[in-house]
Design an enzyme around this catalytic site. Structure first.
Site, PDB file in Angstrom:
ATOM      1  CB  SER A 122       8.546  -3.790   9.959  1.00 24.18           C
ATOM      2  OG  SER A 122       7.358  -3.735  10.710  1.00 24.18           O
ATOM      3  CE  LYS A 148       3.619   0.424   5.679  1.00 20.38           C
ATOM      4  NZ  LYS A 148       3.046  -0.620   6.537  1.00 20.38           N
ATOM      5  CD  GLU A 157      -2.797  -1.277  10.524  1.00 23.43           C
ATOM      6  OE1 GLU A 157      -2.415  -0.377  11.292  1.00 23.43           O
ATOM      7  OE2 GLU A 157      -2.448  -1.369   9.345  1.00 23.43           O
ATOM      8  CB  VAL A 204       0.790  -5.217  11.280  1.00 23.44           C
ATOM      9  CG1 VAL A 204       0.714  -6.721  11.090  1.00 23.44           C
ATOM     10  CG2 VAL A 204       0.017  -4.506  10.176  1.00 23.44           C
ATOM     11  CG  ASP A 262       4.332  -4.940  10.997  1.00 20.02           C
ATOM     12  OD1 ASP A 262       4.178  -4.561  12.179  1.00 20.02           O
ATOM     13  OD2 ASP A 262       3.866  -4.327  10.022  1.00 20.02           O
TER      14      ASP A 262
HETATM   15  N1  PSU Z   1      -0.890  -0.582   6.067  1.00 17.75           N
HETATM   16  C1  PSU Z   1      -1.229   0.575   5.446  1.00 17.75           C
HETATM   17  N2  PSU Z   1      -0.796   1.747   6.029  1.00 17.75           N
HETATM   18  C2  PSU Z   1      -0.051   1.755   7.206  1.00 17.75           C
HETATM   19  C3  PSU Z   1       0.297   0.523   7.851  1.00 17.75           C
HETATM   20  C4  PSU Z   1      -0.152  -0.616   7.215  1.00 17.75           C
HETATM   21  O1  PSU Z   1      -1.902   0.586   4.397  1.00 17.75           O
HETATM   22  O2  PSU Z   1       0.304   2.827   7.686  1.00 17.75           O
HETATM   23  C5  PSU Z   1       1.091   0.524   9.173  1.00 17.75           C
HETATM   24  C6  PSU Z   1       0.882  -0.801   9.888  1.00 17.75           C
HETATM   25  O3  PSU Z   1       0.333  -0.513  11.150  1.00 17.75           O
HETATM   26  C7  PSU Z   1       2.252  -1.421   9.991  1.00 17.75           C
HETATM   27  C8  PSU Z   1       3.133  -0.220  10.043  1.00 17.75           C
HETATM   28  O4  PSU Z   1       2.372  -2.220  11.120  1.00 17.75           O
HETATM   29  O5  PSU Z   1       2.522   0.648   9.065  1.00 17.75           O
HETATM   30  C9  PSU Z   1       4.590  -0.582   9.754  1.00 17.75           C
HETATM   31  O6  PSU Z   1       5.433   0.404  10.228  1.00 17.75           O
HETATM   32  P1  PSU Z   1       7.016   0.139  10.338  1.00 17.75           P
HETATM   33  O7  PSU Z   1       7.469  -0.010   8.909  1.00 17.75           O
HETATM   34  O8  PSU Z   1       7.575   1.374  11.008  1.00 17.75           O
HETATM   35  O9  PSU Z   1       7.198  -1.096  11.167  1.00 17.75           O
HETATM   36 MN    MN Z   2      11.228   0.461  11.416  1.00 17.39          MN
END
Ligand code: PSU
Ligand code: MN
Length: 304
Positions: free
Chosen positions: A138, A157, A23, A104, A140
């Site tokens: 997310s 995360k 990604e 992702v 994801d």
């Molecule tokens: N993994 C990492 N750093 C990141 C991400 C993943 O080590 O920044 C990114 C991925 O692209 C994942 C996104 O899809 O963070 C999730 O963001 P959110 O929580 O806003 O859905």
């Molecule tokens: Mn979000």
């Protein structure tokens, strides 16, 4: 449709060579310059060293690219007005000819659509802390539940509510297994108090699991949870202390939606004196390496 698949990738797909999707939201929003580009290039190298072919996915001026070249990656890493592109943003980004890194969710969707089977990332998004109030979950998670890939990550995360994230993964029917571990890794921390009942211990076992999933007609991803290397980890207790401090700051700023994750990661890097960046880099590279080995085992399984 404005989609461009790199010739090397077209060839690899045709020949059923092992491919790993990477990604680019981590490039545009996850890591600071110049660590972002260095790390993505190191991930590509790790995939290659395992005997597979990296296919980094992102969008440049409205063109969805599968297999960004080094020049294109440099371009994306240096651009100022880049978007964090989730699945729902994709059609608008294409029409408006904008650029950005795919999350992702968007990367997994594109990878599966064009025939790739394995994806590597750092940590997936999840159910955010405070989600009972904010509804911040997310995309994801919903995409993984309907996308039959093998996804290698160091869990979700750590800024997420890991307990709620695991519950959500269960509800949605996503297969979650530890790689040589019985606990859910906490991204920067190699373990957490959350247990994983199932673990797999080799790329071959993982490949066989993915094939079994396909034969069963299940539509969800298999999420392989690969802990950060011990030498680079932030111990779980230290991490929770750091997070508590950062959470207060972030809350005070009233940030919402897509900006929450990048801000959290940035503040954690500051508060940890760069330790979180070192851990993030290490786990991204190791996840790419494991994904490469899995892709190889999947390709060998298919061709035998
Ligand atoms: N993994 C990492 N750093 C990141 C991400 C993943 O080590 O920044 C990114 C991925 O692209 C994942 C996104 O899809 O963070 C999730 O963001 P959110 O929580 O806003 O859905
Ligand atoms: Mn979000």
């Amino acid at each position: 449709m404005n989609i461009k698949i790199n010739e090397k990738i077209i060839f690899a797909l045709r020949e059923q060579k092992p491919l790993v999707a990477l990604e680019t939201a981590v490039l545009t929003h996850g890591l600071p310059k110049p660590l972002n580009l260095e790390t993505v290039l190191a991930m590509e190298e790790a995939v290659a060293s395992a005997g597979a072919i990296p296919c980094t996915i992102g969008v440049l001026q409205g063109e969805i690219i599968l297999g960004l070249s080094q020049t294109q990656l440099q371009d994306l890493a240096q651009r100022e007005n880049v978007f964090k592109i989730g699945l729902r943003e994709l059609p608008v980004i294409v029409v408006k000819k904008l650029s950005g890194g795919t999350t992702v969710a968007a990367t997994a969707y594109l990878a599966h659509r064009y025939g790739l089977r394995v994806l590597a990332t750092g940590g997936i998004g999840g159910v955010h802390r405070g989600a009972t109030q904010t509804f911040d979950i997310s995309a994801d998670l919903t995409v993984l539940a309907r996308t039959p890939l093998t996804v290698v990550a160091s869990g979700a995360k750590a800024i997420m509510d890991l307990g709620l994230t695991l519950e959500y993964l269960e509800t949605m029917g996503t297969t979650v297994v530890g790689y040589k571990t019985k606990t859910f890794p906490a991204f920067y921390a190699s373990s957490s108090p959350y247990k994983l009942p199932l673990s797999l211990n080799s790329p071959q076992e993982i490949a066989a699991t993915a094939l079994a999933r396909d034969e069963l007609g299940l539509s969800a991803a298999v999420l392989i949870c690969n802990p950060v290397p011990e030498a680079a980890q932030i111990p779980y207790e230290d991490l929770m202390e750091l997070l508590a401090a950062v959470e207060q700051e972030v809350q005070a700023e009233h940030i919402r939606g897509q900006d929450v994750t990048p801000l959290f990661l940035k503040r954690l890097a500051e508060k940890s004196g760069g330790r979180s960046l070192e851990a993030n880099r290490a786990l991204l590279i190791e996840n790419a390496r494991l994904a490469g080995k899995i892709a190889l085992a999947v390709a060998q399984g298919k061709n035998s």
